[in-house]
Each structure stands twice: as structure tokens, then as C-alpha cells.
Design a protein around this motif. Sequence first.
Motif, PDB file in Angstrom:
ATOM      1  N   ASN A   7       4.711  11.784   3.960  1.00  0.00           N
ATOM      2  CA  ASN A   7       4.691  12.376   2.634  1.00  0.00           C
ATOM      3  C   ASN A   7       5.880  11.831   1.841  1.00  0.00           C
ATOM      4  O   ASN A   7       7.020  11.907   2.295  1.00  0.00           O
ATOM      5  CB  ASN A   7       4.760  13.904   2.751  1.00  0.00           C
ATOM      6  CG  ASN A   7       4.551  14.585   1.432  1.00  0.00           C
ATOM      7  OD1 ASN A   7       5.280  14.342   0.476  1.00  0.00           O
ATOM      8  ND2 ASN A   7       3.552  15.436   1.366  1.00  0.00           N
ATOM      9  N   LEU A   8       5.606  11.289   0.665  1.00  0.00           N
ATOM     10  CA  LEU A   8       6.650  10.671  -0.153  1.00  0.00           C
ATOM     11  C   LEU A   8       7.686  11.669  -0.651  1.00  0.00           C
ATOM     12  O   LEU A   8       8.777  11.280  -1.066  1.00  0.00           O
ATOM     13  CB  LEU A   8       6.013   9.956  -1.347  1.00  0.00           C
ATOM     14  CG  LEU A   8       5.113   8.782  -0.988  1.00  0.00           C
ATOM     15  CD1 LEU A   8       4.246   8.387  -2.180  1.00  0.00           C
ATOM     16  CD2 LEU A   8       5.932   7.604  -0.507  1.00  0.00           C
ATOM     17  N   GLY A 138       2.102  13.084  -6.765  1.00  0.00           N
ATOM     18  CA  GLY A 138       2.065  14.537  -6.726  1.00  0.00           C
ATOM     19  C   GLY A 138       0.868  15.087  -5.977  1.00  0.00           C
ATOM     20  O   GLY A 138       0.718  16.289  -5.836  1.00  0.00           O
ATOM     21  N   GLY A 139       0.028  14.201  -5.463  1.00  0.00           N
ATOM     22  CA  GLY A 139      -1.155  14.617  -4.721  1.00  0.00           C
ATOM     23  C   GLY A 139      -0.882  14.771  -3.241  1.00  0.00           C
ATOM     24  O   GLY A 139       0.239  15.086  -2.830  1.00  0.00           O
ATOM     25  N   LYS A 140      -1.874  14.477  -2.438  1.00  0.00           N
ATOM     26  CA  LYS A 140      -1.783  14.786  -1.003  1.00  0.00           C
ATOM     27  C   LYS A 140      -0.720  13.996  -0.244  1.00  0.00           C
ATOM     28  O   LYS A 140      -0.334  14.395   0.848  1.00  0.00           O
ATOM     29  CB  LYS A 140      -3.145  14.632  -0.330  1.00  0.00           C
ATOM     30  CG  LYS A 140      -3.669  13.226  -0.202  1.00  0.00           C
ATOM     31  CD  LYS A 140      -5.027  13.246   0.491  1.00  0.00           C
ATOM     32  CE  LYS A 140      -5.590  11.866   0.671  1.00  0.00           C
ATOM     33  NZ  LYS A 140      -6.853  11.891   1.396  1.00  0.00           N
ATOM     34  N   TYR A 141      -0.238  12.909  -0.796  1.00  0.00           N
ATOM     35  CA  TYR A 141       0.822  12.147  -0.127  1.00  0.00           C
ATOM     36  C   TYR A 141       2.189  12.364  -0.760  1.00  0.00           C
ATOM     37  O   TYR A 141       3.130  11.610  -0.520  1.00  0.00           O
ATOM     38  CB  TYR A 141       0.492  10.658  -0.092  1.00  0.00           C
ATOM     39  CG  TYR A 141      -0.750  10.351   0.713  1.00  0.00           C
ATOM     40  CD1 TYR A 141      -0.865  10.770   2.034  1.00  0.00           C
ATOM     41  CD2 TYR A 141      -1.810   9.656   0.146  1.00  0.00           C
ATOM     42  CE1 TYR A 141      -2.004  10.509   2.771  1.00  0.00           C
ATOM     43  CE2 TYR A 141      -2.953   9.387   0.880  1.00  0.00           C
ATOM     44  CZ  TYR A 141      -3.047   9.818   2.192  1.00  0.00           C
ATOM     45  OH  TYR A 141      -4.174   9.560   2.922  1.00  0.00           O
ATOM     46  N   GLY A 142       2.323  13.377  -1.604  1.00  0.00           N
ATOM     47  CA  GLY A 142       3.604  13.643  -2.231  1.00  0.00           C
ATOM     48  C   GLY A 142       3.778  12.870  -3.530  1.00  0.00           C
ATOM     49  O   GLY A 142       2.810  12.481  -4.170  1.00  0.00           O
ATOM     50  N   ASN A 143       5.025  12.638  -3.903  1.00  0.00           N
ATOM     51  CA  ASN A 143       5.327  12.016  -5.184  1.00  0.00           C
ATOM     52  C   ASN A 143       6.356  10.900  -4.993  1.00  0.00           C
ATOM     53  O   ASN A 143       7.490  11.148  -4.576  1.00  0.00           O
ATOM     54  CB  ASN A 143       5.851  13.075  -6.160  1.00  0.00           C
ATOM     55  CG  ASN A 143       5.941  12.584  -7.569  1.00  0.00           C
ATOM     56  OD1 ASN A 143       6.360  11.460  -7.825  1.00  0.00           O
ATOM     57  ND2 ASN A 143       5.544  13.414  -8.520  1.00  0.00           N
ATOM     58  N   LYS A 144       5.947   9.691  -5.302  1.00  0.00           N
ATOM     59  CA  LYS A 144       6.834   8.530  -5.216  1.00  0.00           C
ATOM     60  C   LYS A 144       8.056   8.694  -6.121  1.00  0.00           C
ATOM     61  O   LYS A 144       9.119   8.142  -5.839  1.00  0.00           O
ATOM     62  CB  LYS A 144       6.052   7.264  -5.588  1.00  0.00           C
ATOM     63  CG  LYS A 144       6.829   5.974  -5.574  1.00  0.00           C
ATOM     64  CD  LYS A 144       7.075   5.479  -4.192  1.00  0.00           C
ATOM     65  CE  LYS A 144       7.668   4.072  -4.214  1.00  0.00           C
ATOM     66  NZ  LYS A 144       8.020   3.627  -2.873  1.00  0.00           N
TER      67      LYS A 144
END
Length: 158
Positions: A7-8, A138-144
Motif C-alpha cells: 500500500n503506497l 487514494g484507491g485500493k493501493y493507497g496514495n502515491k
Amino acid sequence: MASNEKNLSEYSSTNIKPIGERKFAIVVSEWNEEITEALYHGAYSTLIQHGASKQNIIRKNVPGSFELTLGAQWMAQDNSIDAVICIGCVIQGETKHFDFICDAVAHGITNVSLKYNKPIIFGVLTPNTKKQALDRSGGKYGNKGDEAAITAIKMLGF
């Protein structure tokens, strides 16, 4: 590590030093605005969460990701700026344009960082699809954007 394995928005708290007096510039590409706005908000809130003051975060917009390099250089020239975070999103299309832009931006940001001897952070998504971009803004992998801000903070504590 691929973002679909991490997760970012999750990070280690090692090397996070106080940043209350540090000044940050966030250069944001207007292209793919839905994505870059979400990335910007991630970076901004992460800086605030870790103690940056609102008046020490400067936002500048550029038309597209290709222009991030020059925008970053203009901000890096200001001796009061401690770190620059570049926010962009280039989505794979049907032509080689994607390859040229991504390569130019990555090299350009690296060169600005080395030229000014300060952190210039690559917060640019290079997904194959808009869905992948949304998942990483901001989705399922977080936010870069969160990851980019933490990278800036950690580099200042190096």
C-alpha cells in the motif's frame, strides 16, 4: 516492489525528523486532473500530518507531466525551498508518446535533484489504465502522493 503488493500510504517511521521549519514546493500537473488532485491532497495532508506548516507548503501548477521538470527547477532555484515534490500522471496510450514523456520526466527530475543538491521527488504515476491510476491515487493501493511526501521528509532527514 509493485504497488499491488504494497500500500503506497503505508510507510516506516524510521528517519522521520521534525519538519516544522522546512519549506516544501509541490509542483502539480494539470493533465489527468482527477488523479493529480487526489495525489496532491495526499502529499499535502501527509506533510501537514508530520508537522509542516501550511505557509511552508507552496503549490505550483504546470500544464502536463513533461513540464514538471522545469517547474521543479524553478522551485529548486529558491534557496528557501528544502524539497520539491512533483505530482503527475501519464497513462499508457496507443502510441510511444507515453514512453518518451515518462523517460524525459524521470531523467529530468533526477537531473534537477542532482543540480540543486536537494530532494526533488518523483510522485508521478505511470499506469496502463485510468483504473490503475485511481487505485494508486487514494484507491485500493493507497496514495502515491502520501508516499512522495514521506520520501521528501525522509530525504531531508538523511
